[in-house]
Scaffold this motif. Structure first.
Motif, PDB file in Angstrom:
ATOM      1  N   PRO A 213       1.086  -1.416  -0.131  1.00 12.68           N
ATOM      2  CA  PRO A 213      -0.094  -0.056  -0.206  1.00 12.68           C
ATOM      3  C   PRO A 213       1.101   1.466  -0.434  1.00 12.68           C
ATOM      4  O   PRO A 213       0.554   1.822  -0.600  1.00 12.68           O
ATOM      5  N   LEU A 214       1.956   1.117   0.767  1.00  9.26           N
ATOM      6  CA  LEU A 214       2.672   2.225   0.231  1.00  9.26           C
ATOM      7  C   LEU A 214       3.640   2.588  -0.772  1.00  9.26           C
ATOM      8  O   LEU A 214       4.764   3.050  -0.836  1.00  9.26           O
ATOM      9  N   THR A 215       3.107   1.848  -1.844  1.00  6.26           N
ATOM     10  CA  THR A 215       3.853   2.142  -3.412  1.00  6.26           C
ATOM     11  C   THR A 215       2.830   3.299  -3.337  1.00  6.26           C
ATOM     12  O   THR A 215       3.416   4.139  -4.727  1.00  6.26           O
ATOM     13  N   LEU A 216       1.600   3.400  -2.719  1.00  2.00           N
ATOM     14  CA  LEU A 216       1.018   5.108  -3.629  1.00  2.00           C
ATOM     15  C   LEU A 216       1.037   5.775  -3.255  1.00  2.00           C
ATOM     16  O   LEU A 216       2.253   6.099  -2.049  1.00  2.00           O
ATOM     17  N   THR A 217       0.632   6.852  -3.298  1.00  2.47           N
ATOM     18  CA  THR A 217       0.845   9.037  -3.068  1.00  2.47           C
ATOM     19  C   THR A 217       0.424   8.144  -1.607  1.00  2.47           C
ATOM     20  O   THR A 217      -0.495   7.907  -1.315  1.00  2.47           O
ATOM     21  N   ASP A 218       1.605   9.462  -0.944  1.00  2.00           N
ATOM     22  CA  ASP A 218       0.403  10.272   0.736  1.00  2.00           C
ATOM     23  C   ASP A 218      -0.716  10.353   0.522  1.00  2.00           C
ATOM     24  O   ASP A 218      -1.476  10.170   1.095  1.00  2.00           O
ATOM     25  N   ASP A 219      -0.815  10.906  -0.950  1.00  2.00           N
ATOM     26  CA  ASP A 219      -2.188  11.590  -1.705  1.00  2.00           C
ATOM     27  C   ASP A 219      -3.254  10.659  -1.568  1.00  2.00           C
ATOM     28  O   ASP A 219      -4.297  11.026  -1.645  1.00  2.00           O
ATOM     29  N   SER A 220      -2.695   9.554  -2.256  1.00  2.00           N
ATOM     30  CA  SER A 220      -3.296   8.627  -2.543  1.00  2.00           C
ATOM     31  C   SER A 220      -4.221   7.425  -1.225  1.00  2.00           C
ATOM     32  O   SER A 220      -4.729   7.486  -0.602  1.00  2.00           O
ATOM     33  N   VAL A 221      -3.198   7.357  -0.442  1.00  2.00           N
ATOM     34  CA  VAL A 221      -3.462   7.109   0.653  1.00  2.00           C
ATOM     35  C   VAL A 221      -4.623   8.012   1.196  1.00  2.00           C
ATOM     36  O   VAL A 221      -5.393   6.937   2.151  1.00  2.00           O
ATOM     37  N   ALA A 222      -4.017   8.596   1.142  1.00  2.00           N
ATOM     38  CA  ALA A 222      -5.034  10.186   2.496  1.00  2.00           C
ATOM     39  C   ALA A 222      -6.255   9.813   1.855  1.00  2.00           C
ATOM     40  O   ALA A 222      -7.574   9.295   2.627  1.00  2.00           O
ATOM     41  N   LYS A 223      -6.934   9.588   0.571  1.00  2.00           N
ATOM     42  CA  LYS A 223      -8.069   8.963   0.049  1.00  2.00           C
ATOM     43  C   LYS A 223      -8.381   8.422   0.350  1.00  2.00           C
ATOM     44  O   LYS A 223      -9.617   8.034   1.156  1.00  2.00           O
ATOM     45  N   LEU A 224      -7.657   7.176   0.235  1.00  2.00           N
ATOM     46  CA  LEU A 224      -8.025   5.988   0.309  1.00  2.00           C
ATOM     47  C   LEU A 224      -8.251   5.853   1.911  1.00  2.00           C
ATOM     48  O   LEU A 224      -9.372   5.478   2.222  1.00  2.00           O
ATOM     49  N   MET A 225      -8.111   6.487   3.490  1.00  2.00           N
ATOM     50  CA  MET A 225      -7.809   6.389   4.632  1.00  2.00           C
ATOM     51  C   MET A 225      -9.347   7.355   4.721  1.00  2.00           C
ATOM     52  O   MET A 225      -9.822   6.377   5.737  1.00  2.00           O
ATOM     53  N   GLN A 226      -9.245   8.191   3.871  1.00  2.00           N
ATOM     54  CA  GLN A 226     -10.721   9.055   4.168  1.00  2.00           C
ATOM     55  C   GLN A 226     -12.180   8.547   4.075  1.00  2.00           C
ATOM     56  O   GLN A 226     -13.727   7.703   4.563  1.00  2.00           O
ATOM     57  N   GLN A 227     -11.943   7.211   2.871  1.00  2.00           N
ATOM     58  CA  GLN A 227     -13.227   6.813   2.586  1.00  2.00           C
ATOM     59  C   GLN A 227     -13.269   5.062   3.810  1.00  2.00           C
ATOM     60  O   GLN A 227     -14.591   4.924   4.047  1.00  2.00           O
ATOM     61  N   ILE A 228     -12.367   4.804   3.694  1.00  2.00           N
ATOM     62  CA  ILE A 228     -12.791   3.554   4.842  1.00  2.00           C
ATOM     63  C   ILE A 228     -13.095   4.506   6.639  1.00  2.00           C
ATOM     64  O   ILE A 228     -13.372   4.052   7.190  1.00  2.00           O
TER      65      ILE A 228
END
Ligand SMILES: *Cc1c(COP(=O)(O)O)cnc(C)c1O
Ligand code: SF4
Length: 381
Positions: A213-228
């Motif tokens: 999951p950390l090959t995703l950018t911090d922006d993508s990670v943040a978006k994913l977190m927001q959805q969860i």
């Protein structure tokens, strides 16, 4: 990290390619106004943005510079080409491309073909052997999918395959043949995975895996977190990642701050098999996570010629607990095609762990487990 070991950039997979979109804010407007006219908040925001950009450039640069063939890896370590490969250009990668960040290669001993870190990433002719019992989906993951890219095998927790990309390609990976392009929870697929999570209120923990999951950018990670975060019954996130080990600069302030700001409790599970993987940068990255209040666990895979030795395992566990990282699981190898030469006999594994018990504090001894399709948890061996 078996189980939840991360995957790999599948050759030509869509999932892998989409990870390499450059992030970044639009360039700042140089001419407009003078810095003293800005308030503190704006200044802070700008310095945070440029810090984030620097952080991102650093780990993404490492991904770009990574070694991508056996020939390049051998030349990097002053190793002779294998017999019969006179130009030393490339050995067979058996359909699973070589991918090794320079940071990780730097921890190998030049000139040593048996280096335990090299052995984890250099393809060998033995990968062509496929004894009975070794298959492409050894743990039945494809049958555990409840939505594209979402595995729900165990009570209370579901595992999301967030991407097919990894920060390193481990030859023994149980997902080396996993069809990521049809089975990751991205894009349209993500909606279906989120729907399943929303409708199943027994799930209180979401594991972010892959790939890594950390090959995703911090922006993508943040978006994913927001959805969860928007799913009320989910309480915890578990990050299954090898990035802090292989490219320690991926432990960015932006990621740490995002975890701290979340209502979800984050646990991080890294994957390290040998004490030589823990150099000072890696140690510092792990300590930063722990200092930030994020518990860190480690899983290792028992691998012949890498860590099937009590002194090596003892030293790995000691270094981990000195860094305040808990040894969690020691996995018996999943029987994936191409990895048979890494297998250690189960009896031998049990003997190693019982020797560890006589040498280490109780909390430093990992649980020796295997994954059996259809079971309600990992199986203790
Ligand atoms: C290994 C695994 C987990 C996590 O199991 P724990 O014992 O909680 O670490 C969850 N889901 C899947 C599909 C797994 O393979
Ligand atoms: S980091 Fe290695 S073991 Fe983990 S998923 Fe990627 S290739 Fe597999």
């Amino acid at each position: 990290m078996n189980r939840v070991l991360e995957g790999n950039v599948r050759a030509g997979s869509l999932a892998a390619k989409t990870e390499f979109v450059p992030v970044g804010e639009p360039p700042r407007n140089q001419g407009s106004g003078d810095v003293f006219g800005q308030n503190r908040e704006e200044l802070n925001r700008e310095s945070l943005q440029s810090k984030t950009q620097d952080e991102t450039a650093s780990w993404r640069g490492s991904m770009k510079r990574a070694i991508r063939s056996a020939g390049e890896l051998r030349r990097h370590l002053n190793l002779d080409p294998p017999a019969g490969d006179s130009d030393g250009s490339d050995a067979e990668d058996h359909g699973f491309p070589v991918f090794v960040p320079l940071e990780f290669a730097a921890r190998m001993k030049p000139g040593d073909p048996n280096d335990p870190l090299l052995r984890q990433v250099l393809p060998l002719p033995e990968e062509a052997n496929s004894p009975d019992g070794f298959s492409s989906d050894p743990v039945g993951d494809l049958h555990a999918a409840v939505a594209p890219g979402l595995l729900h095998k165990y009570h209370g927790r579901a595992l999301a395959i967030t991407t097919g990309a990894c920060g390193i390609h481990c030859r023994y990976c149980f997902r080396r043949e996993f069809p990521y392009s049809e089975n990751s929870s991205r894009g349209d697929h993500l909606e279906l995975a989120l729907k399943y999570l929303r409708e199943n209120d027994s799930i209180e923990e979401v594991l972010l895996s892959g790939g890594d999951p950390l090959t995703l950018t911090d922006d993508s990670v943040a978006k994913l977190m927001q959805q969860i975060e928007s799913i009320p019954h989910v309480r915890r996130l578990r990050w299954h990642t090898r990035m802090p080990i292989v490219i320690p600069s991926r432990v960015t302030d932006a990621w740490i701050e995002r975890m701290q700001a979340s209502r979800l409790t984050s646990w991080v599970v890294v994957h390290c098999n040998h004490p030589a993987e823990l150099d000072s940068d890696t140690g510092a990255a792990l300590m930063r996570l722990v200092d930030a209040g994020v518990p860190v666990l480690n899983q290792a895979v028992l691998l012949r010629g890498v860590n099937d030795d009590v002194d090596v395992l003892e030293s790995l566990c000691r270094r981990l607990i000195d860094l305040r990282v808990m040894p969690y699981y020691l996995h018996q190898l999943d029987r994936v095609r191409g990895a048979a030469h890494f297998e250690v006999d189960q009896e031998c594994g049990r003997a190693l762990v019982s020797q560890l018990e006589s040498r280490l504090p109780g909390f430093a001894v990992p649980r020796f487990v295997c994954e059996q399709a259809g079971q309600a948890s990992k199986t203790r061996l």
